[in-house]
Design an enzyme around this catalytic site. Structure first.
Site, PDB file in Angstrom:
ATOM      1  CG  HIS A  21      -5.247  -0.634   8.424  1.00  0.00           C
ATOM      2  ND1 HIS A  21      -4.846   0.185   7.380  1.00  0.00           N
ATOM      3  CD2 HIS A  21      -4.600  -1.817   8.231  1.00  0.00           C
ATOM      4  CE1 HIS A  21      -3.994  -0.476   6.619  1.00  0.00           C
ATOM      5  NE2 HIS A  21      -3.844  -1.699   7.100  1.00  0.00           N
ATOM      6  CD  GLN A  53      -2.894   1.291   2.247  1.00  0.00           C
ATOM      7  OE1 GLN A  53      -3.199   0.265   2.850  1.00  0.00           O
ATOM      8  NE2 GLN A  53      -3.445   2.469   2.509  1.00  0.00           N
ATOM      9  CB  CYS A  83      -6.413   0.289   4.088  1.00  0.00           C
ATOM     10  SG  CYS A  83      -7.569   1.236   5.102  1.00  0.00           S
ATOM     11  CG  ASP A 106      -2.297  -4.646   6.770  1.00  0.00           C
ATOM     12  OD1 ASP A 106      -2.205  -3.699   5.959  1.00  0.00           O
ATOM     13  OD2 ASP A 106      -2.454  -4.471   7.988  1.00  0.00           O
TER      14      ASP A 106
END
Length: 230
Positions: A166, A89, A95, A185
């Site tokens: 998140h 990211q 996100c 993630d």
């Protein structure tokens, strides 16, 4: 760093994004997971292909994640299926979109041929997480879809784009001797993380989220969605 509008944790918003981008609507959609108890998990349409968690980035959670990152730097983590599409990211507040991409691209759900998702999936193959991040940054269709979906939520678009929430995603992938629970993630320096053996994706995620995330926080700002049968 570019910054996008934070996307609301809402199945209708997520479905509008993935349907516009090329998910086959009749095969899979996002739906709410109302709790971690077995009775509530039983309400989730099966089969479940992926799970997305929204969690608060509290001080305790940030310390826990930093400790885990230090552990990964000194110890070799379990290998993850090399076919996993993991994207670093680099776009602020993206996100939610990262969570959707990680869920859809790694769960085997069908995509409309020549759609934005199908093309992006094809272009991601053979690239590094950083190269995929650059690809996402330079694909205007996803940015436009994100802005449209973010504006369609029930909550007004905030003037202050800073957020303490998140998204992270979970999928089930084959390991050396068993199916494994993989967390994806885009903010994790270690990349995709093997969270252990997993015989049932929904139950495995529920147990891990309860032990790893919920136990570290008194916040009620958790929500989960499943990508599964419409």
């Amino acid at each position: 760093m570019d910054r996008w509008i934070p996307i609301e944790s809402n199945p209708e918003v997520f479905n509008s994004w993935v349907n516009a981008a090329g998910l086959v609507k009749s095969e899979a959609q996002f739906s709410d997971i109302y709790g971690l108890d077995s009775e509530l998990l039983a309400m989730v349409p099966q089969p479940v292909h992926a799970v997305i968690l929204l969690f608060p980035l509290t001080k305790e959670m940030e310390e826990k994640r930093r400790g885990e990152e230090a552990k990964f730097a000194s110890d070799t983590p379990p290998p993850v299926d090399p076919g996993v599409i993991y994207i670093k990211q680099t776009i602020g507040n993206a996100c939610g979109t990262m969570g959707m991409l990680h869920a859809v691209l790694n769960s085997g759900v069908p995509l409309v041929p020549d759609s934005a998702l199908a093309k992006f999936h094809s272009e991601c193959k053979g690239k590094t997480p950083e190269e995929r991040a650059t690809l996402l940054e330079t694909t205007p269709l996803f940015a436009n879809i994100h802005a449209s979906a973010a504006a369609s939520g029930q909550t007004a678009v905030p003037d202050n784009l800073d957020t303490e929430l998140h998204f992270t995603s979970f999928v089930q992938r084959p390991g050396l001797n068993s199916m494994r629970l993989i967390e994806l993630d885009g903010d994790m320096p270690a990349g995709p993380v093997d969270r252990g053996e997993c015989t049932d994706l929904l139950e495995g995620v529920a147990k891990f989220v309860k032990d790893y995330y919920v136990s570290q926080s008194s916040s009620v700002e958790f929500s989960m969605m499943a990508l599964g049968r419409p």
